[in-house]
Scaffold this motif. Structure first.
Motif, PDB file in Angstrom:
ATOM      1  N   GLY A 116      -1.550   7.089  -6.554  1.00  0.00           N
ATOM      2  CA  GLY A 116      -2.866   6.781  -6.002  1.00  0.00           C
ATOM      3  C   GLY A 116      -3.092   7.702  -4.723  1.00  0.00           C
ATOM      4  O   GLY A 116      -2.221   7.666  -3.826  1.00  0.00           O
ATOM      5  N   ILE A 117      -4.008   8.814  -4.736  1.00  0.00           N
ATOM      6  CA  ILE A 117      -4.339   9.298  -3.554  1.00  0.00           C
ATOM      7  C   ILE A 117      -5.270   8.542  -2.582  1.00  0.00           C
ATOM      8  O   ILE A 117      -6.367   8.393  -3.304  1.00  0.00           O
ATOM      9  CB  ILE A 117      -4.985  10.927  -3.875  1.00  0.00           C
ATOM     10  CG1 ILE A 117      -3.995  11.490  -4.828  1.00  0.00           C
ATOM     11  CG2 ILE A 117      -5.377  11.540  -2.644  1.00  0.00           C
ATOM     12  CD1 ILE A 117      -2.651  12.210  -4.379  1.00  0.00           C
ATOM     13  N   ILE A 118      -4.959   8.151  -1.633  1.00  0.00           N
ATOM     14  CA  ILE A 118      -5.835   7.265  -0.864  1.00  0.00           C
ATOM     15  C   ILE A 118      -6.600   7.768   0.308  1.00  0.00           C
ATOM     16  O   ILE A 118      -5.908   8.563   1.024  1.00  0.00           O
ATOM     17  CB  ILE A 118      -4.888   6.150  -0.315  1.00  0.00           C
ATOM     18  CG1 ILE A 118      -4.078   5.569  -1.314  1.00  0.00           C
ATOM     19  CG2 ILE A 118      -5.770   4.972   0.279  1.00  0.00           C
ATOM     20  CD1 ILE A 118      -4.897   4.841  -2.665  1.00  0.00           C
ATOM     21  N   ARG A 119      -7.670   7.643   0.453  1.00  0.00           N
ATOM     22  CA  ARG A 119      -8.526   8.377   1.349  1.00  0.00           C
ATOM     23  C   ARG A 119      -8.174   7.860   2.835  1.00  0.00           C
ATOM     24  O   ARG A 119      -8.113   6.601   3.258  1.00  0.00           O
ATOM     25  CB  ARG A 119      -9.976   8.357   1.148  1.00  0.00           C
ATOM     26  CG  ARG A 119     -10.865   8.957   2.216  1.00  0.00           C
ATOM     27  CD  ARG A 119     -12.368   8.453   1.689  1.00  0.00           C
ATOM     28  NE  ARG A 119     -12.659   7.014   1.737  1.00  0.00           N
ATOM     29  CZ  ARG A 119     -13.412   6.518   0.738  1.00  0.00           C
ATOM     30  NH1 ARG A 119     -13.501   6.989  -0.313  1.00  0.00           N
ATOM     31  NH2 ARG A 119     -13.341   5.210   0.697  1.00  0.00           N
ATOM     32  N   GLY A 120      -7.898   8.654   3.751  1.00  0.00           N
ATOM     33  CA  GLY A 120      -7.580   8.282   5.220  1.00  0.00           C
ATOM     34  C   GLY A 120      -6.129   8.249   5.423  1.00  0.00           C
ATOM     35  O   GLY A 120      -5.336   8.107   4.443  1.00  0.00           O
ATOM     36  N   GLU A 121      -5.690   8.188   6.699  1.00  0.00           N
ATOM     37  CA  GLU A 121      -4.430   8.331   6.896  1.00  0.00           C
ATOM     38  C   GLU A 121      -3.877   6.850   6.723  1.00  0.00           C
ATOM     39  O   GLU A 121      -4.453   5.967   6.837  1.00  0.00           O
ATOM     40  CB  GLU A 121      -4.032   8.410   8.666  1.00  0.00           C
ATOM     41  CG  GLU A 121      -4.639   9.516   9.296  1.00  0.00           C
ATOM     42  CD  GLU A 121      -4.074  10.896   8.807  1.00  0.00           C
ATOM     43  OE1 GLU A 121      -2.968  10.734   8.178  1.00  0.00           O
ATOM     44  OE2 GLU A 121      -4.781  12.057   8.699  1.00  0.00           O
ATOM     45  N   ARG A 122      -2.553   6.655   6.505  1.00  0.00           N
ATOM     46  CA  ARG A 122      -1.869   5.461   6.388  1.00  0.00           C
ATOM     47  C   ARG A 122      -1.891   4.430   7.462  1.00  0.00           C
ATOM     48  O   ARG A 122      -1.648   5.001   8.404  1.00  0.00           O
ATOM     49  CB  ARG A 122      -0.364   5.724   6.010  1.00  0.00           C
ATOM     50  CG  ARG A 122       0.261   4.554   5.524  1.00  0.00           C
ATOM     51  CD  ARG A 122       1.971   4.815   5.443  1.00  0.00           C
ATOM     52  NE  ARG A 122       2.578   3.605   4.513  1.00  0.00           N
ATOM     53  CZ  ARG A 122       2.939   3.611   3.428  1.00  0.00           C
ATOM     54  NH1 ARG A 122       2.701   4.839   2.718  1.00  0.00           N
ATOM     55  NH2 ARG A 122       3.159   2.629   2.845  1.00  0.00           N
ATOM     56  N   PRO A 123      -2.397   3.315   7.290  1.00  0.00           N
ATOM     57  CA  PRO A 123      -2.643   2.385   8.276  1.00  0.00           C
ATOM     58  C   PRO A 123      -1.218   1.678   8.575  1.00  0.00           C
ATOM     59  O   PRO A 123      -0.543   1.648   7.821  1.00  0.00           O
ATOM     60  CB  PRO A 123      -3.599   1.610   7.831  1.00  0.00           C
ATOM     61  CG  PRO A 123      -3.553   1.373   6.156  1.00  0.00           C
ATOM     62  CD  PRO A 123      -3.145   2.879   6.021  1.00  0.00           C
ATOM     63  N   PRO A 124      -1.068   1.209   9.795  1.00  0.00           N
ATOM     64  CA  PRO A 124       0.003   0.284  10.013  1.00  0.00           C
ATOM     65  C   PRO A 124       0.299  -0.617   9.032  1.00  0.00           C
ATOM     66  O   PRO A 124       1.444  -1.018   8.507  1.00  0.00           O
ATOM     67  CB  PRO A 124      -0.167  -0.292  11.531  1.00  0.00           C
ATOM     68  CG  PRO A 124      -1.220   0.505  12.246  1.00  0.00           C
ATOM     69  CD  PRO A 124      -1.962   1.234  10.922  1.00  0.00           C
ATOM     70  N   VAL A 125      -0.726  -1.307   8.715  1.00  0.00           N
ATOM     71  CA  VAL A 125      -0.545  -2.602   7.733  1.00  0.00           C
ATOM     72  C   VAL A 125      -1.593  -2.209   6.639  1.00  0.00           C
ATOM     73  O   VAL A 125      -2.718  -1.948   6.770  1.00  0.00           O
ATOM     74  CB  VAL A 125      -1.236  -3.860   8.240  1.00  0.00           C
ATOM     75  CG1 VAL A 125      -0.864  -4.986   7.362  1.00  0.00           C
ATOM     76  CG2 VAL A 125      -0.363  -4.159   9.720  1.00  0.00           C
ATOM     77  N   LEU A 126      -1.082  -2.336   5.277  1.00  0.00           N
ATOM     78  CA  LEU A 126      -1.749  -1.904   4.168  1.00  0.00           C
ATOM     79  C   LEU A 126      -2.732  -3.057   3.798  1.00  0.00           C
ATOM     80  O   LEU A 126      -2.315  -4.236   4.038  1.00  0.00           O
ATOM     81  CB  LEU A 126      -0.733  -1.607   2.898  1.00  0.00           C
ATOM     82  CG  LEU A 126      -0.039  -0.381   3.034  1.00  0.00           C
ATOM     83  CD1 LEU A 126       0.785  -0.208   1.806  1.00  0.00           C
ATOM     84  CD2 LEU A 126      -0.877   0.850   3.386  1.00  0.00           C
ATOM     85  N   SER A 127      -3.886  -2.662   3.210  1.00  0.00           N
ATOM     86  CA  SER A 127      -4.966  -3.679   2.794  1.00  0.00           C
ATOM     87  C   SER A 127      -3.944  -4.493   1.521  1.00  0.00           C
ATOM     88  O   SER A 127      -3.085  -3.667   0.860  1.00  0.00           O
ATOM     89  CB  SER A 127      -5.880  -2.903   2.120  1.00  0.00           C
ATOM     90  OG  SER A 127      -5.837  -2.120   1.195  1.00  0.00           O
ATOM     91  N   ASP A 128      -4.445  -5.562   1.466  1.00  0.00           N
ATOM     92  CA  ASP A 128      -4.081  -6.270   0.251  1.00  0.00           C
ATOM     93  C   ASP A 128      -4.118  -5.577  -1.007  1.00  0.00           C
ATOM     94  O   ASP A 128      -3.146  -5.534  -1.978  1.00  0.00           O
ATOM     95  CB  ASP A 128      -4.696  -7.552  -0.014  1.00  0.00           C
ATOM     96  CG  ASP A 128      -4.397  -8.524   1.165  1.00  0.00           C
ATOM     97  OD1 ASP A 128      -3.568  -8.351   1.955  1.00  0.00           O
ATOM     98  OD2 ASP A 128      -5.259  -9.464   1.256  1.00  0.00           O
TER      99      ASP A 128
END
Ligand SMILES: *Cc1c(COP(=O)(O)O)cnc(C)c1O
Length: 299
Positions: free
Chosen positions: A89-101
């Motif tokens: 999965g190519i995810i839009r935006g920088e990796r956040p410290p906590v991933l969404s569920d």
């Protein structure tokens, strides 16, 4: 969590309400949201023929694009898991410290997540170059194969040709194209855009239709976005809670609540004429709701 797709769970729910009986209308909701907890509704149908094509062409990995609460991303992760094929999965935006569920579960289902900046995300051609030997699926499953799969959705209703109107939410228009293809010449297919001012949608739907299906009756409503894609003002949230209380119908902030609202308004304002028989496609996709604070919704 359910381990497989439960096609037998899909059923058609009849909505009982005064605003319908006053106009002698029938409104049924085809509950494809009940297919699976994460591969909800239309996403499975849209992915089906891409998966098949990838396997026939001997790819061992499928890759696609999406945001942090993408129904398409989580559906792809699980569909690939069940098909025994790897997923990226190519995810839009920088990796956040906590991933969404949503992303956490996609990852648990085996998907490799690659975060790219928003600028980079828009340059899909250069991303694709970095991943040779994977089978690419467009964002949202847009394309002919997606529409072919979506055309099968109506088979889960007992008598789809009995409806005068078929109404669905529109993101890329892939599902709508499938529904138009599966509809009869006597029916009208109405799409409710989840976006603000995306006037190319009708063209997009058209691009997925065969010549013979171009003559069918369909159009897209542009005025039910409630402020824009995934916007959810308090009146939408209370509306969703009402739908749950009155009809035990769970909806989502991005697509289905706005679609139901559009139908109710078209009925009360007689834009859909009295005595009509409407089928709404509940396309599933409750991921957007996970972006809300706890207890916002009654379901
Ligand atoms: C993705 C999605 C849509 C949009 O489908 P398109 O084929 O991209 O138009 C509609 N409803 C739900 C619930 C979705 O998750």
């Amino acid at each position: 969590m359910k381990g497989t797709l439960q096609f037998e769970n899909i059923y058609t729910q009849t909505i009982e309400a005064d605003w319908l009986t006053q106009k002698n209308m029938q409104l049924d909701v085809l509950r494809t949201d009940l297919l699976h907890e994460f591969i909800s509704g239309n996403k499975w149908f849209k992915l089906k023929y891409y998966l098949q094509d990838a396997q026939q062409k001997c790819f061992d990995t499928i890759a696609t694009f999406g945001g942090a609460y993408s129904n398409h991303i989580i559906a792809t992760a699980f569909a690939c898991k069940y098909a025994g094929i790897k997923s990226v999965g190519i995810i839009r935006g920088e990796r956040p410290p906590v991933l969404s569920d949503t992303l956490e579960q996609a990852m648990e289902a085996g998907m490799e997540l690659d975060f790219v900046s928003r600028a980079m995300y828009n340059d899909k051609a250069s991303i694709i170059q970095h991943f040779p030997n994977v089978y690419w699926v467009n964002e949202g499953g847009f394309g002919i194969r997606g529409a072919e799969g979506a055309a099968e959705i109506l088979q889960y209703n007992e008598d789809p040709s009995a409806y005068t109107h078929i109404v669905c939410a529109v993101g890329t228009g892939t599902m709508m194209a499938g529904l138009v293809a599966a509809s009869t010449q006597q029916q009208q297919v109405i799409g409710v855009s989840a976006m603000k001012g995306n006037f190319s949608l009708e063209e997009q739907v058209r691009s997925l239709l065969s010549t013979k299906d171009q003559t069918k009756d369909f159009y897209i409503l542009q005025d039910y976005h409630f402020g824009g894609y995934a916007r959810h003002p308090p009146e939408l949230i209370s509306y969703m809670n009402e739908l749950w209380q009155q009809h035990k119908l769970p909806t989502d902030i991005v697509y289905t609540a706005k679609t139901f609202y559009a139908i109710a308004q078209m009925v009360t304002e007689s834009i859909i004429p009295a005595d009509s028989k409407i089928l709404m496609i509940h396309s599933g996709g409750l991921q957007g709701n996970r972006s809300l604070p706890d207890k916002t919704l009654a379901f």
